[in-house]
Design a protein around this motif. Structure first.
Motif, PDB file in Angstrom:
ATOM      1  N   ALA A 346      12.423   5.522   1.492  1.00  0.00           N
ATOM      2  CA  ALA A 346      13.047   6.566   2.315  1.00  0.00           C
ATOM      3  C   ALA A 346      14.377   6.981   1.691  1.00  0.00           C
ATOM      4  O   ALA A 346      14.746   8.167   1.703  1.00  0.00           O
ATOM      5  CB  ALA A 346      13.252   6.069   3.739  1.00  0.00           C
ATOM      6  N   ASP A 350      15.575  10.632   0.189  1.00  0.00           N
ATOM      7  CA  ASP A 350      16.853  11.237   0.549  1.00  0.00           C
ATOM      8  C   ASP A 350      17.601  11.708  -0.686  1.00  0.00           C
ATOM      9  O   ASP A 350      18.104  12.836  -0.733  1.00  0.00           O
ATOM     10  CB  ASP A 350      17.687  10.221   1.324  1.00  0.00           C
ATOM     11  N   PHE A 354      15.572  15.359  -0.114  1.00  0.00           N
ATOM     12  CA  PHE A 354      16.285  15.940   1.018  1.00  0.00           C
ATOM     13  C   PHE A 354      17.665  16.476   0.631  1.00  0.00           C
ATOM     14  O   PHE A 354      17.979  17.646   0.869  1.00  0.00           O
ATOM     15  CB  PHE A 354      16.446  14.895   2.133  1.00  0.00           C
ATOM     16  N   ARG A 367      11.868  18.702   2.931  1.00  0.00           N
ATOM     17  CA  ARG A 367      11.536  18.723   4.345  1.00  0.00           C
ATOM     18  C   ARG A 367      10.799  17.440   4.731  1.00  0.00           C
ATOM     19  O   ARG A 367      10.186  16.785   3.893  1.00  0.00           O
ATOM     20  CB  ARG A 367      10.645  19.928   4.676  1.00  0.00           C
ATOM     21  N   PRO A 368      10.837  17.038   6.005  1.00  0.00           N
ATOM     22  CA  PRO A 368      10.127  15.827   6.431  1.00  0.00           C
ATOM     23  C   PRO A 368       8.623  15.941   6.206  1.00  0.00           C
ATOM     24  O   PRO A 368       8.064  17.046   6.190  1.00  0.00           O
ATOM     25  CB  PRO A 368      10.445  15.746   7.924  1.00  0.00           C
ATOM     26  N   SER A 370       5.866  15.886   7.948  1.00  0.00           N
ATOM     27  CA  SER A 370       5.419  15.953   9.341  1.00  0.00           C
ATOM     28  C   SER A 370       4.711  17.272   9.587  1.00  0.00           C
ATOM     29  O   SER A 370       4.823  18.219   8.802  1.00  0.00           O
ATOM     30  CB  SER A 370       6.611  15.796  10.298  1.00  0.00           C
ATOM     31  N   GLU A 373       5.385  21.357   8.558  1.00  0.00           N
ATOM     32  CA  GLU A 373       6.265  21.520   7.405  1.00  0.00           C
ATOM     33  C   GLU A 373       5.467  21.983   6.180  1.00  0.00           C
ATOM     34  O   GLU A 373       4.263  21.739   6.085  1.00  0.00           O
ATOM     35  CB  GLU A 373       6.969  20.196   7.082  1.00  0.00           C
TER      36      GLU A 373
END
Length: 428
Positions: A346, A350, A354, A367-368, A370, A373
């Protein structure tokens, strides 16, 4: 097929899940998702990340197509798990006008292996004397938001202040190559014990640190954003940490090679290790890793700098500075940051997706993972280990410092808005 089901992937390194892509977007994330009408990709516990974003890539086109082109560079990017790259301005002609940045932007759109966002030059011709057409480049079809004279430092404080004031009007950022030129005349490597023993001109840490100190103070004074390219010393880390503690709007990047390699390698006199800023000491490497882990350094950026064989296969003093990095970056980060326990996956997402997307304002990226998206995704076989073979690179150049070195991890799939650009380790 317009639907793809990625089955059993560890999303950001978590528990295995299924991810359904429908067209250009993620339709669903969960367990036991039906595969009706979908092409199935068996992830078998591989790690699924958002598509990587590189804020610092040299694509060389226009002008040095013998080193790299937008096509070959974006193919290399897809091979390394990237779905967006920011192309530096030191091309021929320099990307200091709306016309040139639009040319690079359109080449990226035509080739389609990843999105290409041009970076505009801060000064005309990278000469450091007169501001380039910052507003025109921002208002062009390329929509430039990041400006840099990378390869050369904007060493004139007045010019740097004006650039910071100008980009503030539209929320842009100046990305500085921190190198005081008078302190690095004739520099060939890091100034220290090794340079003294080898008799090579030294590139002192203070040449980087003094510019960073000046620029964070200018950014504070103006109330603007400054980004530090390829930060490389322990002292630079402390300056950025201090600036952030004062609330100054500064971000910083580190390259994979500065996270792994040291100036001890220069003892071989192999020009593949010649880079700017130079490889530093083990102490610096340790400080950089810790700073990336604690967030003082915001992102990893490759500084992918391709050169043709004849520019690197020569005596050290005559060799060009730079290394290719797009196809090995994630592996180096896995070795230096994940396998050392400094970052989890994670955290890698980042620092490599991200945050670079946020700094560069790369729409649809970072973007996440999920539902709803954009389906910009990277699948990584983290259990893989193998020796780096530049003969298999998609890049036009082969100047890698990792040839023959065993590195962990391999990108097996990359999707750009649901379209596969890499499948089973091969370009689509």
């Amino acid at each position: 097929m317009s639907k793809i089901l990625i089955r059993g992937a560890k999303v950001l390194g978590g528990e295995p899940q299924d991810v359904l892509i429908d067209g250009a977007v993620i339709a669903a994330v969960g367990t036991g998702l039906p595969d009706e009408g979908a092409e199935v990709v068996e992830a078998d516990g591989k790690v699924l990340l958002p598509g990587l974003v590189d804020l610092h890539t040299h694509l060389r086109e226009p002008g040095r197509e013998d080193s790299e082109t937008v096509l070959t560079g974006t193919r290399a990017a897809a091979s390394g798990g990237y779905t967006a790259v920011f192309a530096m301005a030191n091309t021929f002609p320099v990307a200091d006008t709306a016309g040139v940045v639009e040319q690079v932007y359109r080449l990226g759109q035509e080739h389609g292996y990843c999105d290409v966002q041009p970076i505009g030059a801060v000064t005309v011709g990278l000469e450091g004397k007169k501001l380039a057409e910052l507003g025109a480049m921002h208002e062009s079809a390329a929509g430039v938001t990041v400006f840099s004279d990378d390869g050369k430092c904007v060493d004139d404080a007045v010019i740097m202040r004006r650039a910071l004031e100008y980009v503030k009007a539209f929320g842009g950022v100046v990305a500085q190559h921190a190198q005081e030129p008078r302190l690095t005349e004739g520099a060939q490597m890091n100034e220290g014990v090794v340079s003294a023993e080898l008799g090579l001109g030294g590139w002192p840490a203070v040449a980087e640190e003094s510019i960073i100190a000046r620029d964070v103070l200018l950014a504070e004074h103006v109330g603007s954003r400054v980004h530090i390219c390829h930060l490389s010393t322990a002292g630079s880390v402390e300056i950025v940490r201090w600036a952030k503690s004062r609330g100054i709007d500064v971000t910083a990047e580190v390259t994979p090679h500065h996270l792994l390699l040291t100036d001890e390698l220069v003892r071989t006199y192999d020009p593949v290790y010649k880079v700017n800023p130079p490889l530093r000491t083990e102490r610096d490497v340790t400080a950089l890793r810790e700073a990336l882990a604690d967030g003082t350094i915001d992102i990893v950026a490759t500084d992918h700098a391709p050169h043709p064989h004849e520019d690197k296969d020569c005596e050290w003093a005559a060799a060009a500075m730079g290394m290719v990095g797009l196809e090995t970056a994630l592996s180096v980060v896995q070795q230096t940051m994940v396998e050392t326990g400094l970052l989890d996956w994670a955290g890698v997402a980042d620092r490599m997706s991200f945050k670079p997307a946020r700094i560069g304002q790369a729409a649809g990226h970072g973007r996440p993972v999920s539902a709803g998206e954009p389906a910009n995704l990277t699948l990584v076989d983290t259990a893989y280990r193998g020796a780096v073979d530049p003969a298999g690179f998609a890049s036009r150049s082969r100047n890698t410092p990792y040839e023959g070195r065993e590195l962990p991890g391999r990108v097996t799939h990359t999707w750009l808005r649901g379209k596969a650009t890499l499948v089973d380790g091969k370009l689509a």
